[in-house]
Scaffold this motif. Structure first.
Motif, PDB file in Angstrom:
ATOM      1  N   HIS A  37       0.859  -1.187   0.000  1.00 35.59           N
ATOM      2  CA  HIS A  37       0.000   0.000   0.000  1.00 35.59           C
ATOM      3  C   HIS A  37       0.894   1.236   0.000  1.00 35.59           C
ATOM      4  O   HIS A  37       1.991   1.216   0.544  1.00 35.59           O
ATOM      5  CB  HIS A  37      -0.886  -0.030   1.251  1.00 35.59           C
ATOM      6  CG  HIS A  37      -1.706   1.198   1.478  1.00 35.59           C
ATOM      7  ND1 HIS A  37      -2.767   1.554   0.675  1.00 35.59           N
ATOM      8  CD2 HIS A  37      -1.626   2.158   2.447  1.00 35.59           C
ATOM      9  CE1 HIS A  37      -3.310   2.664   1.143  1.00 35.59           C
ATOM     10  NE2 HIS A  37      -2.629   3.050   2.205  1.00 35.59           N
ATOM     11  N   ARG A  38       0.406   2.299  -0.615  1.00 34.21           N
ATOM     12  CA  ARG A  38       1.106   3.574  -0.529  1.00 34.21           C
ATOM     13  C   ARG A  38       0.245   4.560   0.247  1.00 34.21           C
ATOM     14  O   ARG A  38      -0.902   4.812  -0.134  1.00 34.21           O
ATOM     15  CB  ARG A  38       1.427   4.134  -1.918  1.00 34.21           C
ATOM     16  CG  ARG A  38       2.161   5.491  -1.870  1.00 34.21           C
ATOM     17  CD  ARG A  38       2.626   5.928  -3.234  1.00 34.21           C
ATOM     18  NE  ARG A  38       1.525   5.996  -4.188  1.00 34.21           N
ATOM     19  CZ  ARG A  38       0.689   7.038  -4.306  1.00 34.21           C
ATOM     20  NH1 ARG A  38       0.790   8.076  -3.486  1.00 34.21           N
ATOM     21  NH2 ARG A  38      -0.267   7.005  -5.222  1.00 34.21           N
ATOM     22  N   ALA A  39       0.809   5.097   1.323  1.00 34.49           N
ATOM     23  CA  ALA A  39       0.142   6.130   2.123  1.00 34.49           C
ATOM     24  C   ALA A  39       0.948   7.413   1.955  1.00 34.49           C
ATOM     25  O   ALA A  39       2.029   7.558   2.539  1.00 34.49           O
ATOM     26  CB  ALA A  39       0.078   5.725   3.591  1.00 34.49           C
ATOM     27  N   GLY A  40       0.471   8.341   1.123  1.00 30.16           N
ATOM     28  CA  GLY A  40       1.260   9.525   0.813  1.00 30.16           C
ATOM     29  C   GLY A  40       2.519   9.118   0.074  1.00 30.16           C
ATOM     30  O   GLY A  40       2.466   8.454  -0.964  1.00 30.16           O
ATOM     31  N   ASP A  41       3.687   9.479   0.644  1.00 27.04           N
ATOM     32  CA  ASP A  41       4.949   9.111   0.007  1.00 27.04           C
ATOM     33  C   ASP A  41       5.587   7.888   0.662  1.00 27.04           C
ATOM     34  O   ASP A  41       6.767   7.598   0.437  1.00 27.04           O
ATOM     35  CB  ASP A  41       5.923  10.288   0.037  1.00 27.04           C
ATOM     36  CG  ASP A  41       6.343  10.675   1.450  1.00 27.04           C
ATOM     37  OD1 ASP A  41       5.731  10.168   2.422  1.00 27.04           O
ATOM     38  OD2 ASP A  41       7.279  11.482   1.590  1.00 27.04           O
ATOM     39  N   TRP A  68       7.086   6.441  -4.234  1.00 26.86           N
ATOM     40  CA  TRP A  68       7.243   6.563  -2.791  1.00 26.86           C
ATOM     41  C   TRP A  68       8.711   6.862  -2.486  1.00 26.86           C
ATOM     42  O   TRP A  68       9.608   6.547  -3.273  1.00 26.86           O
ATOM     43  CB  TRP A  68       6.802   5.281  -2.069  1.00 26.86           C
ATOM     44  CG  TRP A  68       7.087   4.013  -2.823  1.00 26.86           C
ATOM     45  CD1 TRP A  68       6.254   3.344  -3.674  1.00 26.86           C
ATOM     46  CD2 TRP A  68       8.314   3.257  -2.815  1.00 26.86           C
ATOM     47  NE1 TRP A  68       6.859   2.231  -4.193  1.00 26.86           N
ATOM     48  CE2 TRP A  68       8.123   2.143  -3.691  1.00 26.86           C
ATOM     49  CE3 TRP A  68       9.535   3.398  -2.170  1.00 26.86           C
ATOM     50  CZ2 TRP A  68       9.125   1.191  -3.909  1.00 26.86           C
ATOM     51  CZ3 TRP A  68      10.533   2.451  -2.387  1.00 26.86           C
ATOM     52  CH2 TRP A  68      10.319   1.358  -3.250  1.00 26.86           C
ATOM     53  N   SER A  69       8.913   7.527  -1.363  1.00 28.50           N
ATOM     54  CA  SER A  69      10.272   7.920  -0.977  1.00 28.50           C
ATOM     55  C   SER A  69      10.638   7.442   0.420  1.00 28.50           C
ATOM     56  O   SER A  69      11.718   7.746   0.911  1.00 28.50           O
ATOM     57  CB  SER A  69      10.417   9.446  -1.052  1.00 28.50           C
ATOM     58  OG  SER A  69       9.454  10.072  -0.211  1.00 28.50           O
ATOM     59  N   ARG A  70       9.719   6.709   1.063  1.00 33.05           N
ATOM     60  CA  ARG A  70       9.975   6.109   2.368  1.00 33.05           C
ATOM     61  C   ARG A  70       9.324   4.732   2.382  1.00 33.05           C
ATOM     62  O   ARG A  70       8.442   4.452   1.561  1.00 33.05           O
ATOM     63  CB  ARG A  70       9.404   6.951   3.523  1.00 33.05           C
ATOM     64  CG  ARG A  70       9.908   8.372   3.589  1.00 33.05           C
ATOM     65  CD  ARG A  70       9.349   9.084   4.821  1.00 33.05           C
ATOM     66  NE  ARG A  70       9.729   8.384   6.042  1.00 33.05           N
ATOM     67  CZ  ARG A  70      10.916   8.524   6.641  1.00 33.05           C
ATOM     68  NH1 ARG A  70      11.830   9.332   6.128  1.00 33.05           N
ATOM     69  NH2 ARG A  70      11.199   7.862   7.738  1.00 33.05           N
ATOM     70  N   ALA A  71       9.743   3.883   3.326  1.00 30.27           N
ATOM     71  CA  ALA A  71       9.152   2.545   3.400  1.00 30.27           C
ATOM     72  C   ALA A  71       8.880   2.175   4.852  1.00 30.27           C
ATOM     73  O   ALA A  71       9.636   2.538   5.761  1.00 30.27           O
ATOM     74  CB  ALA A  71      10.075   1.505   2.767  1.00 30.27           C
ATOM     75  N   LEU A  72       7.787   1.432   5.043  1.00 29.45           N
ATOM     76  CA  LEU A  72       7.371   0.966   6.359  1.00 29.45           C
ATOM     77  C   LEU A  72       6.958  -0.491   6.220  1.00 29.45           C
ATOM     78  O   LEU A  72       6.039  -0.813   5.468  1.00 29.45           O
ATOM     79  CB  LEU A  72       6.190   1.805   6.855  1.00 29.45           C
ATOM     80  CG  LEU A  72       5.504   1.372   8.155  1.00 29.45           C
ATOM     81  CD1 LEU A  72       6.443   1.530   9.348  1.00 29.45           C
ATOM     82  CD2 LEU A  72       4.227   2.186   8.378  1.00 29.45           C
ATOM     83  N   VAL A  73       7.644  -1.388   6.903  1.00 28.91           N
ATOM     84  CA  VAL A  73       7.324  -2.812   6.884  1.00 28.91           C
ATOM     85  C   VAL A  73       6.717  -3.181   8.233  1.00 28.91           C
ATOM     86  O   VAL A  73       7.325  -2.923   9.289  1.00 28.91           O
ATOM     87  CB  VAL A  73       8.577  -3.671   6.597  1.00 28.91           C
ATOM     88  CG1 VAL A  73       8.216  -5.157   6.623  1.00 28.91           C
ATOM     89  CG2 VAL A  73       9.187  -3.296   5.248  1.00 28.91           C
ATOM     90  N   LEU A  74       5.530  -3.767   8.202  1.00 27.53           N
ATOM     91  CA  LEU A  74       4.797  -4.125   9.415  1.00 27.53           C
ATOM     92  C   LEU A  74       4.601  -5.628   9.463  1.00 27.53           C
ATOM     93  O   LEU A  74       4.023  -6.219   8.532  1.00 27.53           O
ATOM     94  CB  LEU A  74       3.435  -3.426   9.437  1.00 27.53           C
ATOM     95  CG  LEU A  74       3.463  -1.902   9.325  1.00 27.53           C
ATOM     96  CD1 LEU A  74       2.044  -1.352   9.185  1.00 27.53           C
ATOM     97  CD2 LEU A  74       4.164  -1.279  10.530  1.00 27.53           C
ATOM     98  N   ASP A 199      -7.331   4.942   4.387  1.00 24.00           N
ATOM     99  CA  ASP A 199      -7.744   5.573   3.140  1.00 24.00           C
ATOM    100  C   ASP A 199      -8.222   4.561   2.104  1.00 24.00           C
ATOM    101  O   ASP A 199      -9.027   4.894   1.228  1.00 24.00           O
ATOM    102  CB  ASP A 199      -6.594   6.410   2.578  1.00 24.00           C
ATOM    103  CG  ASP A 199      -6.203   7.541   3.518  1.00 24.00           C
ATOM    104  OD1 ASP A 199      -7.044   7.929   4.364  1.00 24.00           O
ATOM    105  OD2 ASP A 199      -5.053   8.011   3.435  1.00 24.00           O
ATOM    106  N   ALA A 200      -7.743   3.335   2.191  1.00 22.96           N
ATOM    107  CA  ALA A 200      -8.190   2.283   1.270  1.00 22.96           C
ATOM    108  C   ALA A 200      -9.408   1.546   1.801  1.00 22.96           C
ATOM    109  O   ALA A 200     -10.036   0.767   1.068  1.00 22.96           O
ATOM    110  CB  ALA A 200      -7.055   1.289   1.018  1.00 22.96           C
TER     111      ALA A 200
END
Length: 379
Positions: A37-41, A68-74, A199-200
């Motif tokens: 998913h992309r949330a903003g950047d 995207w310019s940042r990443a978040l892995v959960l 948002d999705a």
């Protein structure tokens, strides 16, 4: 039919990457679904599955939802089928964060020990002569296994938040200015979380939706059922629109999602009633016989789950026995189970020299004394 790495486009910035089922006979690991998913950047990966083929599919999905310019892995929890590509965060070429649940770190560091203990507890019900060998065989399927990266931290290192979604309140953590919500659930296993992509409109249950009865040694049946009920309420309140999970290779919408969740809860109650009948009233239960009858009851009720095989069915059967209040009578693999006697503790016996007493003594002079212990006081 679906295949490992198939992509389901939910919207122009959200993709479900499909995994595959477990096939022990043919040496095939199960691979959990992942959300990209992309949330903003910010690129958000919810779980990373396992195998190089799935890693390639994740990268393909990440390219679809950009830029995207940042990443978040959960990481939703520490099981092997969800964490094998967690080091992906280190190779994306952008600033990245990766979070895992603290209660699951031990099993991620030593998965063999976790599965030896998990299979050992069903050695009798599953008629499993060598649980350690079976555990080693299963763990070896999940390669390459990279559960940690340079940026890995635990969620619990962040301050917890109260998160309100419509009529419900959760505790957990938010990311990407509140667009990504990680909600503590802890039903399927000790550290489990679910994820809401605001948002999705997606609620990702990961493995809380695996079936009506959790199979893991650290599963909590009440928490699983609470999560399923809460998820149904969020759909009825219009707060979420799409349901995904770790092992259903589809996206459910609206009323279909509610019906699915209600069905799991109804199956949970039906399995509980069936298990009660199988256990009998005040009887000793032979675990292997109970597991066989339990498997037939599951089939009769149309209960499936993520891994409908003999081993995981036996794990579920053991959890049902515990839910009914039965306990093994000894540590032997095939020991019968029964309900502990409902009687209070025996009266405590004072240790010598620690009792209390009152004595009255006579002798030369006059006096009345009280003392601790037993004996005759003299005044």
């Amino acid at each position: 039919m679906t295949a490992l790495g198939d992509l389901i486009e939910i919207d122009d910035r959200t993709v479900l990457v499909l995994g595959q089922g477990l096939d022990l006979t043919h040496g095939q690991p199960d691979v959990a679904n992942a959300l990209v998913h992309r949330a903003g950047d910010t690129l958000v990966l919810v779980d990373t599955g396992v195998t190089e083929a799935f890693r390639a599919a994740l990268l393909e999905a990440a390219a679809r939802v950009g830029p995207w310019s940042r990443a978040l892995v959960l990481t939703t929890h520490g099981h092997l089928d969800h964490v094998g590509n967690n080091d992906l965060a280190d190779g994306l070429g952008v600033p990245a964060e990766h979070y895992v649940p603290a209660p699951d770190v031990a099993q991620m560091r030593d998965p063999l020990d976790y599965w030896v203990r998990s299979f050992g507890r069903v050695a009798g019900p599953a008629e499993l002569p060598e649980p350690a060998h079976t555990a080693a065989r299963v763990v070896a399927l999940f390669q390459p296994m990279r559960p940690f990266g340079e940026t890995t931290r635990t969620y619990e290192e962040r301050p917890p938040e109260q998160i309100r979604i419509g009529p419900l309140r959760f505790t957990g953590w938010t990311f990407a200015d509140g667009a990504v919500r990680v909600l503590r659930s802890q039903g399927h296993c000790a550290g489990h979380v679910i994820v809401h992509l605001r948002d999705a409109g997606v609620l990702h249950l990961s493995d809380e939706g695996n079936g009506p009865c959790g199979a893991m040694a650290d599963a909590d049946q009440l928490k699983i059922q609470t999560v399923l009920g809460s998820a149904a309420l969020l759909f009825e309140a219009g707060e979420v629109a799409l349901l995904t999970d770790g092992h259903t290779f589809a996206v459910r919408r609206g009323a279909e999602a509610v019906s699915h969740l209600d069905g799991l809860l109804e199956q949970a109650a039906a399995l509980g009633r069936a298990s009660l009948g199988l256990a009998g009233e005040g009887e000793r239960v032979v675990p292997s016989a109970f597991a066989a009858r339990y498997a037939r009851a599951m089939a009769g009720l149309g209960v499936g789950g993520a891994n409908p095989n003999t081993l995981f069915t036996a794990m579920s059967a053991v959890n049902q026995l515990r839910e009914l209040g039965l306990r093994p009578e000894s540590g032997a693999a095939g020991a019968p189970w029964s309900r502990p006697a409902l009687r209070g503790p025996a009266p405590a016996t004072p240790r010598p020299g620690t009792g209390t007493g009152t004595g009255t003594g006579t002798g030369r002079g006059t006096g009345t004394g009280t003392g601790t212990g037993t004996g005759t006081n003299t005044g």
